[in-house]
Design an enzyme around this catalytic site. Structure first.
Site, PDB file in Angstrom:
ATOM      1  N   GLY A   3       0.850  -1.645   0.087  1.00 56.01           N
ATOM      2  CA  GLY A   3       0.244   0.518  -0.195  1.00 56.01           C
ATOM      3  C   GLY A   3       0.510   0.731  -0.247  1.00 56.01           C
ATOM      4  CD  GLN A  18       3.064   5.588   2.771  1.00 57.65           C
ATOM      5  OE1 GLN A  18       2.131   5.662   2.131  1.00 57.65           O
ATOM      6  NE2 GLN A  18       4.262   5.084   3.558  1.00 57.65           N
ATOM      7  CB  CYS A  69       5.583   1.610   7.196  1.00 55.50           C
ATOM      8  SG  CYS A  69       4.716   3.353   6.299  1.00 55.50           S
ATOM      9  CG  LEU A  70       6.357   1.047   1.345  1.00 58.51           C
ATOM     10  CD1 LEU A  70       5.448   0.900  -0.105  1.00 58.51           C
ATOM     11  CD2 LEU A  70       7.567   0.037   0.809  1.00 58.51           C
ATOM     12  CG  HIS A 114      -0.112   1.461   6.968  1.00 57.13           C
ATOM     13  ND1 HIS A 114       0.892   0.878   8.388  1.00 57.13           N
ATOM     14  CD2 HIS A 114       0.336   1.739   6.371  1.00 57.13           C
ATOM     15  CE1 HIS A 114       2.008   0.952   8.346  1.00 57.13           C
ATOM     16  NE2 HIS A 114       1.265   2.140   6.661  1.00 57.13           N
ATOM     17  CD  GLU A 115      -0.779   2.517   2.761  1.00 58.22           C
ATOM     18  OE1 GLU A 115      -1.000   3.763   2.558  1.00 58.22           O
ATOM     19  OE2 GLU A 115      -0.026   1.433   2.849  1.00 58.22           O
ATOM     20  CG  HIS A 145      -0.026   7.025   5.488  1.00 53.69           C
ATOM     21  ND1 HIS A 145       0.896   7.331   6.156  1.00 53.69           N
ATOM     22  CD2 HIS A 145       0.711   5.539   5.317  1.00 53.69           C
ATOM     23  CE1 HIS A 145       1.968   6.291   6.051  1.00 53.69           C
ATOM     24  NE2 HIS A 145       2.015   5.079   5.908  1.00 53.69           N
TER      25      HIS A 145
END
Length: 158
Positions: A46, A51, A90-91, A132-133, A136
């Site tokens: 995701g 991000q 997480c990226l 999660h997304e 963000h």
């Protein structure tokens, strides 16, 4: 399509609230394409627009299930039920994993790239990814919710 640079914590853009997309334009289509390419290149499941440094309510996800690539503009969680507890990464926070409690099943509505309203229901990993997304987009990172964090790969249960 182009790869975008993934913003890393503690960049302040990750803590800002994203703005709704008022109109779907060719720039939003390019953002969706670039985000998907960037997510796949980074081997993530995701990615949210903040991000990649864009404060718009846009997310892409692909957890490897029957849904394939999911693109959501202005996503809104409309139902949550149950509970799961497990590892997240997480990226934007490479190398760190945390144990996070999330809903087991969620329903989210938003717009697709054509401006049509869509509703996605997800359980397990997809539910975790959606939440999660969406977090963000509100300036929330998984580390804010984690009951424990650790360096390295997640423990089992993913």
């Amino acid at each position: 399509m182009a790869l975008r640079i993934i913003v890393k914590d503690p960049d302040p853009v990750l803590r800002e609230k994203s703005k709704p997309v008022p109109k779907i334009t060719p720039n939003i289509h390019k953002l969706l394409n670039d985000m998907a390419e960037t997510m796949y290149d980074a081997e993530g499941v995701g990615l949210a627009a903040p991000q990649v440094g864009v404060l718009k309510r846009v997310i892409v996800m692909d957890v490897g299930d029957e849904h394939g690539l999911i693109e959501l503009i202005n996503p809104e969680v409309i139902e949550q039920e149950g509970e799961q507890f497990g590892p997240e990464g997480c990226l934007s926070i490479p190398g760190l994993t945390g144990d996070v409690r999330r809903a087991q099943r969620v329903k989210v509505k938003g717009l697709n790239r054509h401006g049509e309203e869509i509703v996605i229901e997800g359980t397990d990993l997809l539910a975790r990814c959606i939440l999660h997304e969406v977090d963000h987009l509100n300036g929330v990172l998984f580390t804010d919710l984690a009951e424990a964090t650790y360096r390295g790969e997640p423990k089992e249960e993913e």
